[in-house]
Design a protein around this motif. Structure first.
Motif, PDB file in Angstrom:
ATOM      1  N   GLU A  12       0.839  -1.193   0.000  1.00 21.42           N
ATOM      2  CA  GLU A  12       0.000   0.000   0.000  1.00 21.42           C
ATOM      3  C   GLU A  12       0.877   1.247   0.000  1.00 21.42           C
ATOM      4  OE1 GLU A  12      -3.029   0.136   3.005  1.00 21.42           O
ATOM      5  OE2 GLU A  12      -3.321  -2.028   2.908  1.00 21.42           O
ATOM      6  N   ILE A  13       0.504   2.225  -0.823  1.00 20.10           N
ATOM      7  CA  ILE A  13       1.236   3.495  -0.846  1.00 20.10           C
ATOM      8  C   ILE A  13       0.350   4.676  -0.488  1.00 20.10           C
ATOM      9  CG2 ILE A  13       2.985   2.696  -2.457  1.00 20.10           C
ATOM     10  CD1 ILE A  13       1.439   4.182  -4.660  1.00 20.10           C
ATOM     11  N   GLY A  14      -0.940   4.443  -0.377  1.00 23.39           N
ATOM     12  CA  GLY A  14      -1.872   5.509  -0.019  1.00 23.39           C
ATOM     13  C   GLY A  14      -2.377   6.255  -1.238  1.00 23.39           C
ATOM     14  N   HIS A  15      -3.573   6.816  -1.094  1.00 18.61           N
ATOM     15  CA  HIS A  15      -4.194   7.543  -2.206  1.00 18.61           C
ATOM     16  C   HIS A  15      -4.018   9.042  -2.088  1.00 18.61           C
ATOM     17  CE1 HIS A  15      -5.878   3.837  -3.633  1.00 18.61           C
ATOM     18  NE2 HIS A  15      -6.448   3.598  -2.463  1.00 18.61           N
ATOM     19  N   ASN A  16      -3.543   9.489  -0.943  1.00 17.80           N
ATOM     20  CA  ASN A  16      -3.263  10.917  -0.768  1.00 17.80           C
ATOM     21  C   ASN A  16      -2.108  11.063   0.214  1.00 17.80           C
ATOM     22  OD1 ASN A  16      -4.310  10.814   1.900  1.00 17.80           O
ATOM     23  ND2 ASN A  16      -6.391  11.162   1.124  1.00 17.80           N
ATOM     24  N   TYR A  17      -1.688  12.287   0.422  1.00 20.95           N
ATOM     25  CA  TYR A  17      -0.526  12.560   1.262  1.00 20.95           C
ATOM     26  C   TYR A  17      -0.745  12.089   2.693  1.00 20.95           C
ATOM     27  CZ  TYR A  17       3.003  15.068   3.893  1.00 20.95           C
ATOM     28  OH  TYR A  17       4.041  15.364   4.729  1.00 20.95           O
ATOM     29  N   ALA A  18      -1.898  12.345   3.280  1.00 19.23           N
ATOM     30  CA  ALA A  18      -2.157  11.991   4.681  1.00 19.23           C
ATOM     31  C   ALA A  18      -2.086  10.481   4.887  1.00 19.23           C
ATOM     32  CB  ALA A  18      -3.523  12.531   5.110  1.00 19.23           C
ATOM     33  N   ILE A  19      -2.680   9.727   3.980  1.00 22.37           N
ATOM     34  CA  ILE A  19      -2.642   8.261   4.093  1.00 22.37           C
ATOM     35  C   ILE A  19      -1.210   7.754   3.884  1.00 22.37           C
ATOM     36  CG2 ILE A  19      -3.447   6.103   3.061  1.00 22.37           C
ATOM     37  CD1 ILE A  19      -6.098   7.531   2.431  1.00 22.37           C
ATOM     38  N   ALA A  20      -0.513   8.312   2.911  1.00 21.37           N
ATOM     39  CA  ALA A  20       0.881   7.914   2.661  1.00 21.37           C
ATOM     40  C   ALA A  20       1.754   8.217   3.874  1.00 21.37           C
ATOM     41  CB  ALA A  20       1.413   8.622   1.424  1.00 21.37           C
ATOM     42  N   LYS A  21       1.548   9.385   4.492  1.00 24.99           N
ATOM     43  CA  LYS A  21       2.316   9.761   5.685  1.00 24.99           C
ATOM     44  C   LYS A  21       2.015   8.798   6.831  1.00 24.99           C
ATOM     45  CE  LYS A  21       4.903  12.765   7.884  1.00 24.99           C
ATOM     46  NZ  LYS A  21       6.323  12.684   7.711  1.00 24.99           N
ATOM     47  N   ASN A  22       0.749   8.435   7.016  1.00 28.09           N
ATOM     48  CA  ASN A  22       0.354   7.484   8.056  1.00 28.09           C
ATOM     49  C   ASN A  22       0.987   6.113   7.806  1.00 28.09           C
ATOM     50  OD1 ASN A  22      -0.996   6.467  10.301  1.00 28.09           O
ATOM     51  ND2 ASN A  22      -2.769   5.871   9.075  1.00 28.09           N
ATOM     52  N   LEU A  23       0.964   5.658   6.572  1.00 29.40           N
ATOM     53  CA  LEU A  23       1.591   4.375   6.230  1.00 29.40           C
ATOM     54  C   LEU A  23       3.099   4.403   6.469  1.00 29.40           C
ATOM     55  CD1 LEU A  23      -0.367   3.448   2.981  1.00 29.40           C
ATOM     56  CD2 LEU A  23      -0.472   2.262   5.180  1.00 29.40           C
ATOM     57  N   GLN A  24       3.727   5.536   6.168  1.00 30.95           N
ATOM     58  CA  GLN A  24       5.161   5.675   6.394  1.00 30.95           C
ATOM     59  C   GLN A  24       5.478   5.610   7.886  1.00 30.95           C
ATOM     60  OE1 GLN A  24       6.906   9.414   5.191  1.00 30.95           O
ATOM     61  NE2 GLN A  24       8.886   8.438   4.798  1.00 30.95           N
ATOM     62  N   GLU A  25       4.673   6.254   8.715  1.00 31.70           N
ATOM     63  CA  GLU A  25       4.881   6.205  10.171  1.00 31.70           C
ATOM     64  C   GLU A  25       4.680   4.786  10.710  1.00 31.70           C
ATOM     65  OE1 GLU A  25       2.205   9.163  11.646  1.00 31.70           O
ATOM     66  OE2 GLU A  25       3.486  10.828  10.979  1.00 31.70           O
ATOM     67  N   GLU A  26       3.656   4.100  10.198  1.00 31.93           N
ATOM     68  CA  GLU A  26       3.433   2.712  10.600  1.00 31.93           C
ATOM     69  C   GLU A  26       4.631   1.843  10.208  1.00 31.93           C
ATOM     70  OE1 GLU A  26      -0.237   0.934   9.303  1.00 31.93           O
ATOM     71  OE2 GLU A  26      -1.378   2.718   9.904  1.00 31.93           O
ATOM     72  N   HIS A  27       5.147   2.081   9.026  1.00 32.85           N
ATOM     73  CA  HIS A  27       6.310   1.318   8.568  1.00 32.85           C
ATOM     74  C   HIS A  27       7.526   1.593   9.459  1.00 32.85           C
ATOM     75  CE1 HIS A  27       9.013  -0.821   5.926  1.00 32.85           C
ATOM     76  NE2 HIS A  27       9.808   0.240   5.904  1.00 32.85           N
ATOM     77  N   GLN A  28       7.733   2.835   9.845  1.00 33.81           N
ATOM     78  CA  GLN A  28       8.855   3.171  10.719  1.00 33.81           C
ATOM     79  C   GLN A  28       8.699   2.499  12.084  1.00 33.81           C
ATOM     80  OE1 GLN A  28       8.842   7.461  10.585  1.00 33.81           O
ATOM     81  NE2 GLN A  28      10.181   7.525   8.786  1.00 33.81           N
ATOM     82  N   ARG A  29       7.469   2.494  12.636  1.00 35.95           N
ATOM     83  CA  ARG A  29       7.238   1.803  13.914  1.00 35.95           C
ATOM     84  C   ARG A  29       7.500   0.308  13.765  1.00 35.95           C
ATOM     85  NH1 ARG A  29       2.919   5.520  14.228  1.00 35.95           N
ATOM     86  NH2 ARG A  29       1.451   3.969  13.409  1.00 35.95           N
ATOM     87  N   PHE A  30       7.054  -0.242  12.652  1.00 38.54           N
ATOM     88  CA  PHE A  30       7.275  -1.665  12.398  1.00 38.54           C
ATOM     89  C   PHE A  30       8.777  -1.956  12.284  1.00 38.54           C
ATOM     90  CE2 PHE A  30       7.746  -5.374   9.632  1.00 38.54           C
ATOM     91  CZ  PHE A  30       6.962  -6.298  10.312  1.00 38.54           C
ATOM     92  N   ALA A  31       9.511  -1.080  11.622  1.00 36.58           N
ATOM     93  CA  ALA A  31      10.962  -1.274  11.458  1.00 36.58           C
ATOM     94  C   ALA A  31      11.660  -1.240  12.815  1.00 36.58           C
ATOM     95  CB  ALA A  31      11.528  -0.207  10.529  1.00 36.58           C
ATOM     96  N   ILE A  32      11.269  -0.314  13.685  1.00 39.30           N
ATOM     97  CA  ILE A  32      11.873  -0.232  15.022  1.00 39.30           C
ATOM     98  C   ILE A  32      11.552  -1.487  15.828  1.00 39.30           C
ATOM     99  CG2 ILE A  32      11.746   0.998  17.233  1.00 39.30           C
ATOM    100  CD1 ILE A  32      11.358   3.591  15.560  1.00 39.30           C
ATOM    101  N   THR A  33      10.303  -1.890  15.778  1.00 36.72           N
ATOM    102  CA  THR A  33       9.894  -3.103  16.498  1.00 36.72           C
ATOM    103  C   THR A  33      10.634  -4.322  15.954  1.00 36.72           C
ATOM    104  OG1 THR A  33       7.710  -2.143  16.872  1.00 36.72           O
ATOM    105  CG2 THR A  33       7.904  -4.501  17.164  1.00 36.72           C
ATOM    106  N   SER A  34      10.792  -4.381  14.653  1.00 36.40           N
ATOM    107  CA  SER A  34      11.510  -5.507  14.036  1.00 36.40           C
ATOM    108  C   SER A  34      12.964  -5.551  14.485  1.00 36.40           C
ATOM    109  CB  SER A  34      11.450  -5.413  12.511  1.00 36.40           C
ATOM    110  OG  SER A  34      10.129  -5.546  12.072  1.00 36.40           O
ATOM    111  N   ARG A  35      13.600  -4.396  14.591  1.00 32.84           N
ATOM    112  CA  ARG A  35      14.991  -4.358  15.082  1.00 32.84           C
ATOM    113  C   ARG A  35      15.063  -4.847  16.521  1.00 32.84           C
ATOM    114  NH1 ARG A  35      15.385   0.094  11.547  1.00 32.84           N
ATOM    115  NH2 ARG A  35      14.713   1.610  13.106  1.00 32.84           N
ATOM    116  N   ASN A  36      14.089  -4.464  17.343  1.00 27.23           N
ATOM    117  CA  ASN A  36      14.061  -4.938  18.728  1.00 27.23           C
ATOM    118  C   ASN A  36      13.861  -6.448  18.784  1.00 27.23           C
ATOM    119  OD1 ASN A  36      14.416  -2.340  19.687  1.00 27.23           O
ATOM    120  ND2 ASN A  36      12.227  -1.980  19.973  1.00 27.23           N
TER     121      ASN A  36
END
Length: 138
Positions: free
Chosen positions: A83-107
């Motif tokens: 998913e890349i989102g259909h607008n900036y707000a959704i894309a920004k939310n997906l990017q933040e979720e991905h960053q949280r997932f990346a941090i959790t994955s490193r832990n």
């Protein structure tokens, strides 16, 4: 080596009984001491096995938690990673979720490395379930 109590017993026997009884008494004391040592050895062996059993159970619980996390989050990731989102707000939310997932994955990666280090320590320490530990860690 005789204990203080054993020496007192021998001394009291020598003063109250003829020397003829010394040999059987000493033999019985030696038999008792040997039985005590054997019981101590059995207890130490049992305690070691109990400690290893406790370590194994903790290791298995840690492995189970990591497997559960990986299986659950793998499915979630596979459902949303394209998913890349259909607008900036959704894309920004997906990017933040991905960053949280990346941090959790490193832990989680750090935790998995810790679990693998524990597995190596248990395996190298001649754990009674070394083959099972190696299988879980593989």
């Amino acid at each position: 080596m005789l204990t203080f109590c054993q020496l007192l017993l021998i001394a009291s026997v020598k003063t109250t009984r003829p020397a003829v009884y010394d040999a059987p008494v000493l033999q019985q004391l030696e038999t008792t001491r040997n039985a005590q040592q054997q019981l101590l050895n059995l207890w130490q062996h049992r305690k070691t096995k109990l400690d290893q059993c406790f370590q194994l159970r903790l290791f298995e619980q840690d492995c189970e938690k990591m497997f559960d996390w990986i299986l659950h989050n793998r499915d979630v990731f596979q459902e949303t990673y394209v998913e890349i989102g259909h607008n900036y707000a959704i894309a920004k939310n997906l990017q933040e979720e991905h960053q949280r997932f990346a941090i959790t994955s490193r832990n989680v990666c750090v935790n998995i490395n810790r679990i693998l280090a524990v597995a190596a320590r248990l395996y190298e320490g001649n754990h009674y379930a070394a083959a099972h530990i190696r299988t879980l860690a593989a």
